[in-house]
Scaffold this motif. Sequence first.
Motif, mmCIF file in Angstrom:
data_model
loop_
_atom_site.group_PDB
_atom_site.id
_atom_site.type_symbol
_atom_site.label_atom_id
_atom_site.label_comp_id
_atom_site.label_asym_id
_atom_site.label_seq_id
_atom_site.Cartn_x
_atom_site.Cartn_y
_atom_site.Cartn_z
ATOM 1 N N VAL A 43 -5.812 9.171 -0.347
ATOM 2 C CA VAL A 43 -5.789 8.119 -1.364
ATOM 3 C C VAL A 43 -7.123 8.081 -2.090
ATOM 4 O O VAL A 43 -8.153 8.538 -1.578
ATOM 5 C CB VAL A 43 -5.482 6.738 -0.747
ATOM 6 C CG1 VAL A 43 -4.137 6.739 -0.063
ATOM 7 C CG2 VAL A 43 -6.569 6.311 0.223
ATOM 8 N N VAL A 74 -3.551 0.960 4.064
ATOM 9 C CA VAL A 74 -3.358 1.492 2.719
ATOM 10 C C VAL A 74 -1.960 2.100 2.618
ATOM 11 O O VAL A 74 -1.563 2.896 3.476
ATOM 12 C CB VAL A 74 -4.416 2.557 2.366
ATOM 13 C CG1 VAL A 74 -4.197 3.084 0.957
ATOM 14 C CG2 VAL A 74 -5.821 1.991 2.486
ATOM 15 N N GLU A 75 -1.234 1.744 1.575
ATOM 16 C CA GLU A 75 0.088 2.310 1.350
ATOM 17 C C GLU A 75 -0.012 3.722 0.769
ATOM 18 O O GLU A 75 -0.902 4.013 -0.034
ATOM 19 C CB GLU A 75 0.876 1.447 0.374
ATOM 20 C CG GLU A 75 1.235 0.069 0.886
ATOM 21 C CD GLU A 75 1.844 -0.784 -0.199
ATOM 22 O OE1 GLU A 75 3.087 -0.876 -0.273
ATOM 23 O OE2 GLU A 75 1.063 -1.370 -0.982
ATOM 24 N N SER A 120 -10.269 -1.435 -2.434
ATOM 25 C CA SER A 120 -9.376 -2.598 -2.468
ATOM 26 C C SER A 120 -9.034 -3.058 -1.053
ATOM 27 O O SER A 120 -8.950 -4.268 -0.789
ATOM 28 C CB SER A 120 -8.099 -2.258 -3.237
ATOM 29 O OG SER A 120 -8.367 -2.008 -4.594
ATOM 30 N N ALA A 121 -8.849 -2.104 -0.144
ATOM 31 C CA ALA A 121 -8.560 -2.455 1.242
ATOM 32 C C ALA A 121 -9.751 -3.156 1.887
ATOM 33 O O ALA A 121 -9.582 -4.086 2.689
ATOM 34 C CB ALA A 121 -8.179 -1.209 2.026
ATOM 35 N N ARG A 161 -8.589 2.733 -3.966
ATOM 36 C CA ARG A 161 -7.616 2.120 -3.056
ATOM 37 C C ARG A 161 -8.299 1.682 -1.760
ATOM 38 O O ARG A 161 -7.951 0.645 -1.181
ATOM 39 C CB ARG A 161 -6.495 3.110 -2.760
ATOM 40 C CG ARG A 161 -5.701 3.569 -3.977
ATOM 41 C CD ARG A 161 -4.668 2.565 -4.401
ATOM 42 N NE ARG A 161 -3.782 2.202 -3.308
ATOM 43 C CZ ARG A 161 -2.785 2.989 -2.855
ATOM 44 N NH1 ARG A 161 -2.555 4.176 -3.427
ATOM 45 N NH2 ARG A 161 -2.023 2.594 -1.869
ATOM 46 N N VAL A 162 -9.245 2.488 -1.305
ATOM 47 C CA VAL A 162 -9.958 2.132 -0.082
ATOM 48 C C VAL A 162 -10.864 0.934 -0.341
ATOM 49 O O VAL A 162 -10.995 0.033 0.499
ATOM 50 C CB VAL A 162 -10.759 3.331 0.454
ATOM 51 C CG1 VAL A 162 -11.399 2.992 1.802
ATOM 52 C CG2 VAL A 162 -9.870 4.555 0.605
#
Length: 252
Positions: A167, A79-80, A174-175, A171-172
Amino acid sequence: MDPTATFPGAATRAHVEGVPRIQQDAFFCGPTAIAMVMQWAGSDIQQDQIAELAFSPRARGTYQADMIGSSRRLGQLAVEISTFDQLLTEVAAGHPVIVFQNLGLGIAPVWHYGVVTGYDLERDAVYLNSGQEDQMVLPFDLFQRTWQRGGNWALVVLPPDDLPVSVAETRVLSAAAALERVDQLRAAETLYQTGAKQWPDSWLWQFGLGNALYAQGDLRGARAALRYARAIAPDVPEIRSNLAHVEAELGG
């Protein structure tokens, strides 16, 4: 910069134990950074193995997209992040963070990936494993300038049973979906299970878990996860549709 005044909510100091220092091969700073965080997490992977997935000979380096993609193809959550607060929060939570820096000047850039392993606000120090056997120590202001010149790009790479703390849930998720797309189904399964414990009221984790289990041929596990998702969100048509499909296969 006075770090103690700039980051008043951060822990005064933090250090991530056990991150190895690896002497990088030429132009392998990206693969070396990934190797360091994966070895910290228990893997025995080496930089040359990662370079086979991530290194671009024509560019004599590793693109950021390949840093993310290679980490995921190796079954890692990637994750960015992009803010100093996020970086400090992750390190304080015990997570090393890969950062992209320009260690040179605007007219003569020196692009480099390093791993932030600690910081000390009172000593005005950021600690990095930077592809050499010696630790790099930078004042906050100098680190910030080199990181800003690299676009404030950073990457949290973790095993799928450990979650980043800075985050959003989306976002997680999506990862996790990205792990499915590269056929890392066991890693995706683990991440969905981990996310379901962290966010038990969100049906999306059980839904994703059901889909990942179905893709691995575990129909009974998929049915159990999808039933759990339906109990949380009985009106979501995607859950009902997927559950009906699984139950029909089991019934047949």
